[in-house]
Motif scaffolding. Structure first.
Motif, PDB file in Angstrom:
ATOM      1  N   VAL A  28       0.870  -1.173   0.000  1.00 31.14           N
ATOM      2  CA  VAL A  28       0.000   0.000   0.000  1.00 31.14           C
ATOM      3  C   VAL A  28       0.907   1.223   0.000  1.00 31.14           C
ATOM      4  O   VAL A  28       1.833   1.314   0.818  1.00 31.14           O
ATOM      5  N   ALA A  29       0.677   2.170  -0.901  1.00 34.77           N
ATOM      6  CA  ALA A  29       1.469   3.395  -0.969  1.00 34.77           C
ATOM      7  C   ALA A  29       0.749   4.497  -0.198  1.00 34.77           C
ATOM      8  O   ALA A  29      -0.438   4.721  -0.409  1.00 34.77           O
ATOM      9  N   VAL A  30       1.478   5.164   0.688  1.00 38.17           N
ATOM     10  CA  VAL A  30       0.916   6.205   1.539  1.00 38.17           C
ATOM     11  C   VAL A  30       1.783   7.453   1.436  1.00 38.17           C
ATOM     12  O   VAL A  30       2.995   7.387   1.664  1.00 38.17           O
ATOM     13  N   LYS A  31       1.171   8.569   1.093  1.00 30.45           N
ATOM     14  CA  LYS A  31       1.888   9.849   1.052  1.00 30.45           C
ATOM     15  C   LYS A  31       1.855  10.477   2.438  1.00 30.45           C
ATOM     16  O   LYS A  31       0.792  10.565   3.052  1.00 30.45           O
ATOM     17  N   VAL A  32       3.024  10.904   2.925  1.00 22.83           N
ATOM     18  CA  VAL A  32       3.111  11.538   4.242  1.00 22.83           C
ATOM     19  C   VAL A  32       3.928  12.811   4.152  1.00 22.83           C
ATOM     20  O   VAL A  32       4.917  12.885   3.425  1.00 22.83           O
TER      21      VAL A  32
ATOM     22  N   TYR B 255      -1.166  13.808   7.126  1.00 21.22           N
ATOM     23  CA  TYR B 255      -1.371  12.649   6.268  1.00 21.22           C
ATOM     24  C   TYR B 255      -2.246  13.086   5.113  1.00 21.22           C
ATOM     25  O   TYR B 255      -3.310  13.649   5.312  1.00 21.22           O
ATOM     26  N   SER B 256      -1.805  12.860   3.897  1.00 16.73           N
ATOM     27  CA  SER B 256      -2.514  13.410   2.754  1.00 16.73           C
ATOM     28  C   SER B 256      -3.200  12.363   1.891  1.00 16.73           C
ATOM     29  O   SER B 256      -3.737  12.695   0.847  1.00 16.73           O
ATOM     30  N   GLY B 257      -3.178  11.109   2.302  1.00 14.97           N
ATOM     31  CA  GLY B 257      -3.759  10.063   1.469  1.00 14.97           C
ATOM     32  C   GLY B 257      -5.225   9.807   1.748  1.00 14.97           C
ATOM     33  O   GLY B 257      -5.828  10.396   2.633  1.00 14.97           O
ATOM     34  N   ASP B 258      -5.800   8.900   0.965  1.00 14.66           N
ATOM     35  CA  ASP B 258      -7.194   8.549   1.103  1.00 14.66           C
ATOM     36  C   ASP B 258      -7.391   7.162   1.703  1.00 14.66           C
ATOM     37  O   ASP B 258      -8.506   6.671   1.746  1.00 14.66           O
ATOM     38  N   VAL B 259      -6.342   6.512   2.154  1.00 14.44           N
ATOM     39  CA  VAL B 259      -6.458   5.200   2.773  1.00 14.44           C
ATOM     40  C   VAL B 259      -7.108   5.387   4.141  1.00 14.44           C
ATOM     41  O   VAL B 259      -6.647   6.191   4.945  1.00 14.44           O
ATOM     42  N   SER B 260      -8.182   4.652   4.431  1.00 15.04           N
ATOM     43  CA  SER B 260      -8.844   4.834   5.726  1.00 15.04           C
ATOM     44  C   SER B 260      -8.027   4.226   6.862  1.00 15.04           C
ATOM     45  O   SER B 260      -7.983   4.767   7.954  1.00 15.04           O
ATOM     46  N   HIS B 261      -7.396   3.081   6.615  1.00  9.79           N
ATOM     47  CA  HIS B 261      -6.483   2.500   7.594  1.00  9.79           C
ATOM     48  C   HIS B 261      -5.680   1.389   6.922  1.00  9.79           C
ATOM     49  O   HIS B 261      -6.025   0.927   5.841  1.00  9.79           O
TER      50      HIS B 261
ATOM     51  N   LEU C  16      15.546  10.606   1.115  1.00 13.01           N
ATOM     52  CA  LEU C  16      14.784   9.594   0.390  1.00 13.01           C
ATOM     53  C   LEU C  16      13.479  10.191  -0.109  1.00 13.01           C
ATOM     54  O   LEU C  16      12.864  11.017   0.577  1.00 13.01           O
ATOM     55  N   ASN C  17      13.051   9.776  -1.274  1.00 17.76           N
ATOM     56  CA  ASN C  17      11.744  10.156  -1.797  1.00 17.76           C
ATOM     57  C   ASN C  17      10.686   9.145  -1.375  1.00 17.76           C
ATOM     58  O   ASN C  17       9.526   9.495  -1.168  1.00 17.76           O
ATOM     59  N   GLN C  18      11.120   7.871  -1.278  1.00 18.07           N
ATOM     60  CA  GLN C  18      10.221   6.790  -0.906  1.00 18.07           C
ATOM     61  C   GLN C  18      11.006   5.734  -0.141  1.00 18.07           C
ATOM     62  O   GLN C  18      12.222   5.604  -0.325  1.00 18.07           O
ATOM     63  N   ALA C  19      10.279   4.963   0.681  1.00 17.39           N
ATOM     64  CA  ALA C  19      10.871   3.802   1.344  1.00 17.39           C
ATOM     65  C   ALA C  19       9.778   2.765   1.522  1.00 17.39           C
ATOM     66  O   ALA C  19       8.631   3.105   1.813  1.00 17.39           O
ATOM     67  N   TRP C  20      10.141   1.505   1.320  1.00 20.64           N
ATOM     68  CA  TRP C  20       9.203   0.405   1.476  1.00 20.64           C
ATOM     69  C   TRP C  20       9.513  -0.295   2.796  1.00 20.64           C
ATOM     70  O   TRP C  20      10.632  -0.739   3.025  1.00 20.64           O
ATOM     71  N   VAL C  21       8.508  -0.404   3.665  1.00 16.56           N
ATOM     72  CA  VAL C  21       8.650  -1.062   4.965  1.00 16.56           C
ATOM     73  C   VAL C  21       7.455  -1.984   5.173  1.00 16.56           C
ATOM     74  O   VAL C  21       6.314  -1.546   5.190  1.00 16.56           O
ATOM     75  N   GLY C  22       7.716  -3.275   5.285  1.00 13.17           N
ATOM     76  CA  GLY C  22       6.659  -4.222   5.596  1.00 13.17           C
ATOM     77  C   GLY C  22       5.412  -4.125   4.731  1.00 13.17           C
ATOM     78  O   GLY C  22       4.308  -4.217   5.229  1.00 13.17           O
ATOM     79  N   GLY C  23       5.568  -3.925   3.448  1.00 13.31           N
ATOM     80  CA  GLY C  23       4.407  -3.846   2.571  1.00 13.31           C
ATOM     81  C   GLY C  23       3.789  -2.463   2.482  1.00 13.31           C
ATOM     82  O   GLY C  23       2.761  -2.275   1.842  1.00 13.31           O
ATOM     83  N   ILE C  24       4.408  -1.483   3.124  1.00  5.34           N
ATOM     84  CA  ILE C  24       3.932  -0.103   3.065  1.00  5.34           C
ATOM     85  C   ILE C  24       4.964   0.713   2.294  1.00  5.34           C
ATOM     86  O   ILE C  24       6.144   0.710   2.636  1.00  5.34           O
ATOM     87  N   GLN C  25       4.529   1.373   1.271  1.00  4.21           N
ATOM     88  CA  GLN C  25       5.395   2.242   0.473  1.00  4.21           C
ATOM     89  C   GLN C  25       5.145   3.674   0.935  1.00  4.21           C
ATOM     90  O   GLN C  25       4.132   4.270   0.613  1.00  4.21           O
TER      91      GLN C  25
END
Length: 115
Positions: free
Chosen positions: A9-13, A63-69, A43-52
């Protein structure tokens, strides 16, 4: 043929460094990939445990994304939650049990026991 499943899942922070530190230092997740691939900072991005995690300096709010959780599993949920709730800015998600929390950078996370 097997059904598809979520690979990441990609999350913008906005506070990229704080979000990355939370997942690596507090939750013990490992960085598996970075952009740039060399690991050169910043870094522009980092992948940790399935989270981008994606740097989003232009967004508004923490937090600027639309993922509810994001739902995660762990072997020792209680120990992980102790570490999580010891961090400044972590709060229990409204109307949810203790295993649901809002990270300091605004993303809601649910943690369940690994089956």
């Amino acid at each position: 043929m097997a059904a598809p499943c979520v690979e990441h899942v990609a999350v913008k922070v906005r506070d990229f460094e704080a979000a990355l530190a939370f997942f690596t230092d507090v939750m013990g997740m490992e960085i598996t990939l970075t952009d740039p691939a060399s690991g050169e900072l910043p870094l522009n991005q980092a992948w940790v445990g399935g989270i981008q995690l994606q740097r989003d300096e232009a967004g508004s709010g923490a937090y600027s994304g639309d993922v509810s959780h994001i739902g995660l599993v762990a072997d020792d949920v209680d120990a992980l939650l102790e570490a999580v709730y010891a961090q400044p800015g972590v709060r229990q998600a409204e109307g949810k049990p203790r295993n649901w929390f809002v990270a300091p950078f605004g993303l809601t996370i649910e943690i369940n026991e690994r089956q």
